[in-house]
Design a protein around this motif. Structure first.
Motif, mmCIF file in Angstrom:
data_model
loop_
_atom_site.group_PDB
_atom_site.id
_atom_site.type_symbol
_atom_site.label_atom_id
_atom_site.label_comp_id
_atom_site.label_asym_id
_atom_site.label_seq_id
_atom_site.Cartn_x
_atom_site.Cartn_y
_atom_site.Cartn_z
ATOM 1 N N PRO A 114 0.817 -1.222 0.000
ATOM 2 C CA PRO A 114 0.000 0.000 0.000
ATOM 3 C C PRO A 114 0.849 1.270 0.000
ATOM 4 O O PRO A 114 1.846 1.365 0.720
ATOM 5 N N ALA A 115 0.443 2.220 -0.824
ATOM 6 C CA ALA A 115 1.094 3.531 -0.843
ATOM 7 C C ALA A 115 0.442 4.418 0.209
ATOM 8 O O ALA A 115 -0.719 4.233 0.563
ATOM 9 N N ASP A 116 1.191 5.388 0.696
ATOM 10 C CA ASP A 116 0.638 6.359 1.639
ATOM 11 C C ASP A 116 -0.044 7.512 0.906
ATOM 12 O O ASP A 116 -0.988 8.111 1.411
ATOM 13 N N VAL A 117 0.478 7.815 -0.287
ATOM 14 C CA VAL A 117 -0.014 8.959 -1.051
ATOM 15 C C VAL A 117 -0.074 8.594 -2.531
ATOM 16 O O VAL A 117 0.835 7.946 -3.054
ATOM 17 N N VAL A 118 -1.139 9.015 -3.175
ATOM 18 C CA VAL A 118 -1.211 8.978 -4.641
ATOM 19 C C VAL A 118 -1.069 10.417 -5.116
ATOM 20 O O VAL A 118 -1.823 11.302 -4.693
ATOM 21 N N ILE A 119 -0.070 10.665 -5.969
ATOM 22 C CA ILE A 119 0.174 11.999 -6.506
ATOM 23 C C ILE A 119 -0.233 12.030 -7.974
ATOM 24 O O ILE A 119 0.211 11.187 -8.757
ATOM 25 N N THR A 120 -1.065 12.980 -8.346
ATOM 26 C CA THR A 120 -1.392 13.156 -9.759
ATOM 27 C C THR A 120 -0.706 14.400 -10.279
ATOM 28 O O THR A 120 -0.747 15.462 -9.655
ATOM 29 N N GLY A 121 -0.036 14.254 -11.409
ATOM 30 C CA GLY A 121 0.622 15.381 -12.058
ATOM 31 C C GLY A 121 -0.150 15.783 -13.293
ATOM 32 O O GLY A 121 -1.354 16.015 -13.240
ATOM 33 N N GLY A 122 0.540 15.855 -14.431
ATOM 34 C CA GLY A 122 -0.112 16.231 -15.678
ATOM 35 C C GLY A 122 -0.524 15.019 -16.473
ATOM 36 O O GLY A 122 0.157 13.994 -16.479
ATOM 37 N N ALA A 135 -4.172 3.446 -9.115
ATOM 38 C CA ALA A 135 -4.270 4.558 -8.170
ATOM 39 C C ALA A 135 -5.528 4.423 -7.316
ATOM 40 O O ALA A 135 -5.501 4.635 -6.093
ATOM 41 N N PHE A 136 -6.625 4.052 -7.944
ATOM 42 C CA PHE A 136 -7.887 3.865 -7.227
ATOM 43 C C PHE A 136 -7.751 2.785 -6.154
ATOM 44 O O PHE A 136 -8.250 2.931 -5.032
ATOM 45 N N ALA A 137 -7.035 1.716 -6.478
ATOM 46 C CA ALA A 137 -6.836 0.632 -5.515
ATOM 47 C C ALA A 137 -6.079 1.122 -4.281
ATOM 48 O O ALA A 137 -6.432 0.785 -3.143
ATOM 49 N N HIS A 138 -5.052 1.935 -4.485
ATOM 50 C CA HIS A 138 -4.300 2.473 -3.349
ATOM 51 C C HIS A 138 -5.166 3.415 -2.522
ATOM 52 O O HIS A 138 -5.070 3.426 -1.284
#
Length: 266
Positions: A114-122, A135-138
């Motif tokens: 599991p990730a702690d943060v999902v970051i979206t860029g461009g 990303a949704f799963a995390h």
């Protein structure tokens, strides 16, 4: 407003389109330098680092350096360092911005922990179903969502193209949460830029082509907003906007004239 003490400038759609200078933009920038008006370039662009952006602009004739550029990725790194130090972050972005994410721990997309943060860029080709679903799963497993921006579209040489905001809305709805946005229109982004140029909000202009994220957001935080009719500008978007810009210009080439009218520089 008080006498102009600084000018904050969006890049994409204001100075360039697809990194090609817009007519009159280089000369206008040179005039600002001659007036010795402090300036900073604020961009939600996430496809290039600060150094890369400055290099491209300088090669096109703009008198700028990396120190003049403030990017959403750099703001993201600062936010994560302060609020979530050491967090394991999954990055969804089009372009290599690792140099502007100094101190951020990025995990491999294949890492199933599991990730702690999902970051979206461009947005770009990387925003495919598999990546968005990962990303949704995390997010379902408890990761928080940090967005560099939530722009819906941007201007290219071929016309308007979808940007991250269109996908971010879906992730927020599906995961039932709200992203923390760190680029424009976040207050901290403008505050950091004002600190760099040593100006108060009441004496600074913000020049942009996005009426909501660039102009009205800046006005909300006490700056004077200047909308230019280039880049992503559309008449219908202007007409149905949530507010009225302080100034509307045909292009960045008209900024030196506006400064003369307002009183700025030597």
């Amino acid at each position: 407003m008080e006498q102009v003490g600084a000018v904050l400038i969006d890049i994409d759609g204001v100075l360039t389109v697809s990194w090609k200078p817009l007519p009159g933009a280089v000369e206008a920038m040179r005039q600002l330098r001659e007036r010795r008006v402090p300036l900073a370039l604020l961009t939600n662009t996430t496809s290039r680092t600060r150094d890369s952006i400055a290099t491209v602009l300088a090669e096109a004739g703009f008198p700028v350096s990396a120190e003049d550029v403030l990017t959403a990725p750099a703001a993201t790194a600062a936010y994560l360092t302060e609020h979530l130090p050491g967090a394991r972050c999954l990055l969804l972005n089009s372009g290599d911005i690792a140099d502007d994410l100094e101190g951020v721990t990025l995990i491999d997309p294949a890492d199933e922990a599991p990730a702690d943060v999902v970051i979206t860029g461009g947005a770009g080709p990387e925003f495919d179903y598999a990546s968005l679903n990962r990303a949704f799963a995390h997010l379902q497993q408890g990761a928080c969502l940090v967005a560099m921006h939530r722009n819906l579209y941007w201007r290219t040489q071929s016309g308007l193209a979808l940007d991250t905001g269109a996908f971010l809305l879906g992730l927020e709805r599906a995961a039932d949460l709200e992203a923390e946005v760190v680029g424009k229109p976040a207050a901290a982004f403008f505050a950091t830029a004002l600190s760099r140029v040593g100006a108060a909000a009441s004496e600074a202009l913000m020049v942009g082509d996005d009426i909501e994220s660039d102009v009205l957001a800046a006005q909300h935080h006490g700056l004077t907003g200047v909308l230019v009719k280039t880049g992503k500008y559309r008449r219908e978007t202007h007409q149905r906007a949530s507010g009225t810009p302080d100034h509307v210009l045909d292009s960045f080439a008209d900024v030196p004239r506006l400064l003369e009218e307002l009183g700025a520089g030597a």
